[in-house]
Design an enzyme around this catalytic site. Structure first.
Site, mmCIF file in Angstrom:
data_model
loop_
_atom_site.group_PDB
_atom_site.id
_atom_site.type_symbol
_atom_site.label_atom_id
_atom_site.label_comp_id
_atom_site.label_asym_id
_atom_site.label_seq_id
_atom_site.Cartn_x
_atom_site.Cartn_y
_atom_site.Cartn_z
ATOM 1 N N HIS A 241 49.107 -0.098 28.065
ATOM 2 C CA HIS A 241 47.886 0.885 27.687
ATOM 3 C C HIS A 241 46.786 0.140 27.247
ATOM 4 O O HIS A 241 46.160 0.325 26.079
ATOM 5 C CB HIS A 241 48.424 1.824 26.677
ATOM 6 C CG HIS A 241 47.396 3.128 26.784
ATOM 7 N ND1 HIS A 241 48.080 4.398 26.407
ATOM 8 C CD2 HIS A 241 46.090 3.398 27.376
ATOM 9 C CE1 HIS A 241 47.081 5.272 26.782
ATOM 10 N NE2 HIS A 241 45.898 4.738 27.354
ATOM 11 N N VAL A 242 46.051 -0.806 27.955
ATOM 12 C CA VAL A 242 44.789 -1.557 27.572
ATOM 13 C C VAL A 242 43.882 -1.323 28.593
ATOM 14 O O VAL A 242 42.908 -2.446 28.580
ATOM 15 C CB VAL A 242 45.246 -3.176 27.568
ATOM 16 C CG1 VAL A 242 46.341 -3.416 26.382
ATOM 17 C CG2 VAL A 242 46.013 -3.683 28.991
ATOM 18 N N VAL B 120 46.590 4.581 35.663
ATOM 19 C CA VAL B 120 45.763 4.005 34.427
ATOM 20 C C VAL B 120 45.443 5.528 33.801
ATOM 21 O O VAL B 120 44.395 5.520 33.112
ATOM 22 C CB VAL B 120 44.698 3.423 34.878
ATOM 23 C CG1 VAL B 120 45.017 2.052 35.489
ATOM 24 C CG2 VAL B 120 43.862 3.999 35.890
ATOM 25 N N ALA B 121 46.066 6.431 33.861
ATOM 26 C CA ALA B 121 45.721 7.785 33.390
ATOM 27 C C ALA B 121 46.540 8.115 32.049
ATOM 28 O O ALA B 121 46.097 7.482 31.001
ATOM 29 C CB ALA B 121 46.133 9.072 34.324
ATOM 30 N N ARG B 122 47.643 8.969 32.133
ATOM 31 C CA ARG B 122 48.574 8.933 30.992
ATOM 32 C C ARG B 122 49.982 8.934 31.556
ATOM 33 O O ARG B 122 50.244 9.311 32.748
ATOM 34 C CB ARG B 122 48.151 10.463 30.405
ATOM 35 C CG ARG B 122 47.057 10.585 29.532
ATOM 36 C CD ARG B 122 47.100 9.809 28.195
ATOM 37 N NE ARG B 122 46.047 10.045 27.487
ATOM 38 C CZ ARG B 122 44.776 9.157 27.266
ATOM 39 N NH1 ARG B 122 44.497 7.969 28.420
ATOM 40 N NH2 ARG B 122 43.901 9.518 26.571
ATOM 41 N N GLU C 289 55.845 6.471 25.479
ATOM 42 C CA GLU C 289 55.017 5.374 25.342
ATOM 43 C C GLU C 289 54.917 5.309 23.763
ATOM 44 O O GLU C 289 54.652 6.314 22.977
ATOM 45 C CB GLU C 289 53.451 5.606 25.832
ATOM 46 C CG GLU C 289 52.667 4.434 25.612
ATOM 47 C CD GLU C 289 51.136 4.689 26.449
ATOM 48 O OE1 GLU C 289 50.309 4.545 25.696
ATOM 49 O OE2 GLU C 289 51.363 4.805 27.725
ATOM 50 N N ASP D 34 49.665 1.010 33.650
ATOM 51 C CA ASP D 34 49.145 0.663 32.172
ATOM 52 C C ASP D 34 49.694 1.712 31.189
ATOM 53 O O ASP D 34 49.576 1.346 30.083
ATOM 54 C CB ASP D 34 47.717 0.626 32.358
ATOM 55 C CG ASP D 34 47.142 0.474 30.960
ATOM 56 O OD1 ASP D 34 47.582 -0.584 30.433
ATOM 57 O OD2 ASP D 34 46.088 1.018 30.713
#
Length: 312
Positions: free
Chosen positions: A275-276, A226-228, A256, A251
């Site tokens: 990415h939510v 859930v970072a990058r 991206e 995520d």
């Protein structure tokens, strides 16, 4: 000469802003709302990409503050050398922790319990009963232990994990317990059933989850990011997913947005969300509170919160 504040949310929707400043709303459109040279406080448009975020900066010659609405600063840091000396770059600590931690837990539970498989089974009218992994009694390793990592641990507490291990750039003590340095990852990874990535993207963490990192994870372990996306080496992850040795819940991805036809979409054992982690109903009230308080402090000449770095 005016002292302009550019806001990603209209000033009248925020409310309670200090007098004596000129407020302009810019959401990243092609036209600037005012002369960038008059801007002293720049609230960066949210989720508009790096190109939009940095576009007005070369013309903001009087700039004093850059306030993002993101937890990470990776989009803004490359522009730092071109800013006037003394510009404070502030992140959005306090805005995204709850939502991102919720999603980290959601991805973990959904992947372990194979919720995507049940959804596909429902679509196919198949009753897919059986035994599935639980989060209870699992060992969890949190890589990147800032505000989001701590919020994730808060939400893990009721799930009876066997243990939670915290790792960050440097060792320290917290209310939850000790945080170990990245240098100990090689010894910690083989014991983790779930590896949660919540570290910011920096030169040190780019590609951190590479082939060596993944090879040290135990067979059947779950990687949750859930970072990058760029913290994880996508090619190395695909190799592990295709072999069936690891699973992943992501995520964020690299690249991206993940383009159509990319092999990660259909890799075995992967769950992807777009990415939510941050953009939820919790975002706007927290973002408004942050902007209101930062501008109150700015107008009063007080120290700002969440200053990550200062130019110059």
């Amino acid at each position: 000469m005016s002292a302009d504040v550019w806001l990603p949310i209209p000033a009248d929707e925020i409310g309670g802003l200090p007098d004596g400043l000129e407020y302009a709303h810019w959401d990243g459109g092609s036209e600037f709302p005012a002369d960038p040279a008059d801007c002293v406080f720049y609230g960066v448009p949210y989720m508009r990409g790096a190109e939009v975020a940095v576009r007005p900066l070369p013309r903001m010659t009087r700039l004093q503050v850059v306030q993002t609405l993101t937890a990470g600063m990776d989009q803004m840091l490359p522009a730092l050398p071109g800013l006037p000396p003394g510009v404070r770059l502030c992140n959005a600590r306090g805005v995204h922790e709850a939502s991102t931690a919720e999603l980290a837990l959601t991805l973990t539970l959904a992947s372990l319990r194979d919720i995507p498989g049940f959804v596909r089974g429902q679509d196919a009218e198949e009753w897919r009963s059986g035994f599935y992994p639980a989060l209870a009694d699992k060992s969890v390793l949190i890589v990147g232990y800032g505000a989001i990592g701590s919020a994730i641990e808060d939400r893990l507490a009721p799930f009876e994990c066997a243990r939670v291990v915290r790792v960050a750039r440097s060792a320290r003590e917290t209310a939850h317990g000790p945080v170990l340095p990245f240098s100990e990852l090689p010894e910690l990874l083989p014991d983790a059933d779930v590896v949660l990535i919540s570290t910011p993207l920096t030169d040190e963490t780019r590609g951190l989850v590479g082939a060596d990192f993944l090879a040290r994870m135990r067979d059947g372990a779950l990687l949750v990011n859930v970072a990058r996306g760029a913290v994880v080496d996508t090619k190395a992850l695909l190799a592990e997913l295709d072999s069936g040795r690891l699973r992943a819940a992501l995520d964020v991805t690299d690249p991206e947005p993940l383009p159509a036809g990319h092999p990660l979409w259909h890799a075995p054992g992967v769950l992807i969300t777009p990415h939510v982690g941050g953009p939820t109903s919790a975002f706007l009230p927290r973002a408004k509170r942050l902007l209101r308080e930062q501008l109150r402090r700015f107008a009063a000449g007080e120290e700002l919160q969440h200053v990550v770095v200062t130019s110059g």
